[in-house]
Design a protein around this motif. Structure first.
Motif, short mmCIF file in Angstrom:
data_model
loop_
_atom_site.label_atom_id
_atom_site.label_comp_id
_atom_site.label_asym_id
_atom_site.label_seq_id
_atom_site.Cartn_x
_atom_site.Cartn_y
_atom_site.Cartn_z
N UNK A 1 0.85 -1.19 0.00
CA UNK A 1 0.00 0.00 0.00
C UNK A 1 0.88 1.24 0.00
N UNK A 2 0.53 2.20 -0.78
CA UNK A 2 1.27 3.46 -0.78
C UNK A 2 0.88 4.28 0.45
N UNK A 3 1.69 5.27 0.78
CA UNK A 3 1.36 6.12 1.92
C UNK A 3 0.11 6.95 1.64
N UNK A 4 -0.18 7.19 0.38
CA UNK A 4 -1.42 7.91 0.06
C UNK A 4 -2.63 7.02 0.35
N UNK A 5 -2.47 5.71 0.15
CA UNK A 5 -3.57 4.79 0.42
C UNK A 5 -3.73 4.53 1.91
N UNK A 6 -2.58 4.41 2.61
CA UNK A 6 -2.65 4.16 4.05
C UNK A 6 -1.32 4.49 4.70
N UNK A 7 -1.40 5.25 5.78
CA UNK A 7 -0.21 5.62 6.55
C UNK A 7 -0.47 5.26 8.01
N UNK A 8 0.24 4.28 8.56
CA UNK A 8 -0.05 3.81 9.93
C UNK A 8 0.05 4.90 10.98
N UNK A 9 0.92 5.90 10.78
CA UNK A 9 1.09 6.93 11.80
C UNK A 9 0.42 8.25 11.40
N UNK A 10 -0.54 8.18 10.47
CA UNK A 10 -1.30 9.37 10.13
C UNK A 10 -2.20 9.77 11.30
N UNK A 11 -2.60 11.03 11.39
CA UNK A 11 -3.55 11.44 12.45
C UNK A 11 -4.81 10.59 12.38
N UNK A 12 -5.46 10.35 13.51
CA UNK A 12 -6.63 9.46 13.55
C UNK A 12 -7.71 9.78 12.53
N UNK A 13 -8.03 11.05 12.37
CA UNK A 13 -9.09 11.41 11.43
C UNK A 13 -8.71 11.03 10.00
N UNK A 14 -7.45 11.28 9.64
CA UNK A 14 -6.99 10.93 8.29
C UNK A 14 -6.99 9.42 8.09
N UNK A 15 -6.62 8.69 9.14
CA UNK A 15 -6.59 7.24 9.03
C UNK A 15 -7.98 6.67 8.76
N UNK A 16 -8.96 7.21 9.43
CA UNK A 16 -10.32 6.71 9.25
C UNK A 16 -10.76 6.86 7.79
N UNK A 17 -10.41 7.98 7.19
CA UNK A 17 -10.75 8.19 5.78
C UNK A 17 -10.03 7.17 4.90
N UNK A 18 -8.75 6.92 5.20
CA UNK A 18 -8.00 5.97 4.40
C UNK A 18 -8.57 4.55 4.53
N UNK A 19 -8.94 4.18 5.75
CA UNK A 19 -9.49 2.84 5.96
C UNK A 19 -10.78 2.65 5.17
N UNK A 20 -11.64 3.67 5.18
CA UNK A 20 -12.89 3.57 4.41
C UNK A 20 -12.59 3.43 2.93
N UNK A 21 -11.57 4.14 2.45
CA UNK A 21 -11.21 4.04 1.05
C UNK A 21 -10.70 2.67 0.67
N UNK A 22 -10.07 1.99 1.62
CA UNK A 22 -9.51 0.66 1.34
C UNK A 22 -10.57 -0.42 1.25
N UNK A 23 -11.77 -0.15 1.72
CA UNK A 23 -12.83 -1.16 1.62
C UNK A 23 -13.09 -1.50 0.15
#
Length: 609
Positions: A578-600
């Motif tokens: 996964x690229x950092x644009x798709x998912x970044x483990x240490x991104x701020x919580x709000x940004x991570x939630x958006x990324x996780x939804x996109x990965x569905x």
């Protein structure tokens, strides 16, 4: 602390000796060269004898060889534990060229090193990493490797890298602070573990808080960032001389008797061995004991970490001793029988490995006493059912690198270590009948399951045990049966153990949910390491892409290690990173939630079939 002020540590592989023994050591080195040259086995180059190093601030070199007294029970005829007993790996090279060559290629040789162009593998090429509202730059400046942490125009921290730790999967760094609170540049000369590490295979920097000590109250992302910014002194990091240095380098065994490491790095049980005379220990500015650089034989693990000081063997052709010996060493067990058979003794060999491989784990201990994080292998082996019959070297060649996490089938010698005692199971047909599996399942899969966090993957537990362990089953902790049969329940495992092996498991007052799939219970477990183990199990399970939606929530887990292992599992299912644009483990919580939804929507096609 400037580069000129740093105690000069030679690498590779020679490290400074006691200043009081420099002349004697030079003579010994010359004698070794003559001796080996006469033998004609290897033509040795001239070896430069380094100048004595500057002592570490606040410490003093211990006095010379202690004087024996009639009341001591040590061995005055042979010693292999004092500073003057150590000659370094080059003295071994002439007679043991093959072992020397394989050791030089072994990760042990690079466990700790000076930061140079040949040892630093991290990308200090100016690349940047966003962490919270700070930006970290990894670069070279005036010849130094630097981590520069800034928040806007404000310098939060700036570190100079002085040493490397590891080089196989992840390389961590040790350094000194150049700028930042509580004072200004150069205010903290102590070498500390730095807050960012480099994942070699992924070519990726990540925050060291990824492996922040679990077991504390569940912490928030905001709290983690606050601690990162509010360090009042680098002492909040692990200090190199108190932590990394103790297991990642070679130094005289006599130094292990002191307060550094609190007796945990003796290897041999501390009730079995002691030093009759207390040794003066280097102290830091606070009066606490440290392992000073000038005490090291080599940076990294070299021959004499396992073989002890080889002066008498290398220069006088005396027989090597695999147990600590010396006029001050009180070791009642070191009788003639043990000395004669030490190389074959599980007690001796495992104690040697335990000098480092019994480190306190960062994660919780499993209910059966096993470590959940790596580096506790020797302690786990000692607590298992085969400790008196098996040696670490039965499965591991100490001169060659071991297996990678989750990689490949078990080696024949590893299976042979089991069947040497369990002879009836040596034949494949008998083993299949016992295991009730004929599809490549081995002794290790059932009795040493993959349940240990190994930084870049899950590795085998070294506590040899049984899938019928009631404490593990009752608490929904990883069970060998459940890790392969993720869709099955705890009740099913108990029933199968009774039906196939006539083993009755009493779960006592086990919590409810015995009929729910174990895989799902592992993913929802309160302990983060269980969730990590589950992610890896789903990645290699027959479910394949169908497990995508089950593992995906781990990407928003409150613990950084679990997010990292969730990412690895999903990448395995996806067949790419996964690229950092798709998912970044240490991104701020709000940004991570958006990324996780996109990965569905990115789930592998098999999920949509």
């Amino acid at each position: 602390m400037s580069a000129d002020d740093e105690p000069p540590v030679r690498s590779p592989p020679q490290e400074a000796r006691l200043s009081t023994g420099w002349i004697a050591l030079a003579i010994l080195a010359g004698a070794a060269a003559v001796y080996l040259g006469v033998r004609g086995e290897v033509s040795e180059p001239e070896v430069e004898v380094p100048s004595p190093p500057s002592p570490v601030a606040g410490s003093a070199a211990p006095a010379g060889k202690p004087t024996a007294s009639a009341s001591r029970r040590g061995d005055p005829t042979y010693s292999n534990v004092y500073q003057y007993d150590y000659v370094g790996p080059e003295a071994c090279r002439g007679c043991h060229a093959e072992q020397y060559a394989t050791w030089r290629a072994h990760p042990h040789a690079r466990m700790n090193d000076n930061a140079t162009a040949t040892t630093v593998v991290g990308a200090f090429d100016g690349r940047k990493l966003r962490y919270g509202d700070a930006e970290v730059t990894f670069a070279k400046a005036t010849g130094d490797y630097v981590m520069d942490i800034r928040r806007g125009e404000e310098t939060v921290r700036r570190y100079r890298v002085t040493r490397t730790v590891g080089s196989r999967f992840i390389q961590m760094y040790v350094g000194t602070q150049l700028a930042g609170p509580p004072e200004e540049a150069g205010n903290h000369p102590q070498e500390v573990k730095l807050p960012f590490a480099y994942w070699i295979e992924r070519d990726e920097w990540f925050p060291q808080t990824y492996d922040e000590t679990p077991g504390t109250p569940e912490w928030t992302e905001e709290g983690k960032l606050a601690r990162f910014y509010d360090y009042t002194a680098p002492h909040t990091h692990a200090e190199w001389s108190r932590s990394c240095a103790l297991c990642h380098n070679t130094y005289p065994y006599a130094e292990r008797f002191g307060s550094v490491g609190q007796g945990k790095i003796l290897g041999f049980p501390k009730e079995d061995i002691q030093l009759a005379v207390a040794r003066d220990e280097p102290k830091d500015e606070r009066g606490a004991a440290v392992l000073a650089p000038w005490q090291l034989v080599t940076l990294g693990i070299s021959c004499e970490s396992c073989h002890f000081g080889a002066r008498e063997h290398a220069l006088e052709n005396a027989k090597i001793s695999f147990v600590p010996r010396g006029e001050d060493v009180v070791f009642p067990k070191a009788d003639a029988t043990l000395l004669a058979s030490a190389r074959k003794s599980p007690y001796v060999i495992n104690s040697i490995c335990a000098q480092c491989h019994r480190a306190g784990t960062q994660g919780p201990t499993y209910p059966n006493g096993a470590a959940s994080w790596n580096s506790g292998e020797a302690r786990d082996l000692a607590a298992g059912t085969c400790t008196s019959q098996i040696r670490c070297t039965d499965c591991h060649d100490p001169h060659r690198a071991g297996p990678v996490p989750g990689g490949g089938p078990d080696a024949p010698e590893q299976i042979a270590a089991c069947t040497r005692c369990h002879e009836a199971l040596a034949e494949p047909a008998a083993a299949a009948e016992h295991s009730r599996h004929a599809d490549g399942v081995t002794c290790l899969d059932c009795h040493m399951p993959r349940i240990v966090h190994g930084l870049s993957g899950v590795i085998r537990s070294h506590r040899i045990s049984s899938p019928s362990d009631a404490a593990m089953l009752a608490g929904d902790f990883p069970n060998a049966c459940g890790l392969c049969h993720l869709e099955r329940s705890r009740d099913w495992v108990v029933a199968e153990l009774a039906r196939g092996w006539e083993v009755k498991v009493d779960l006592g007052e086990a919590q409810a949910g015995g009929d729910q799939p174990l895989g799902e219970r592992y993913l929802a477990h309160a302990e983060g390491v269980v969730r990590q183990v589950a992610a890896e199990a789903y990645a290699r399970s027959p479910e394949g892409a169908a497990a995508w939606s089950k593992v995906l929530p781990l990407l928003d887990d409150p613990r950084p290690p679990t997010r990292m292992f969730g990412r690895l599992a999903l990448e395995h299912m996806l067949g790419r990173r996964l690229t950092h644009e798709e998912y970044l483990p240490w991104a701020p919580p709000a940004d991570r939630k958006v990324q996780v939804e996109g990965l569905r929507a990115l789930a592998p096609p098999a999920l949509h079939d």
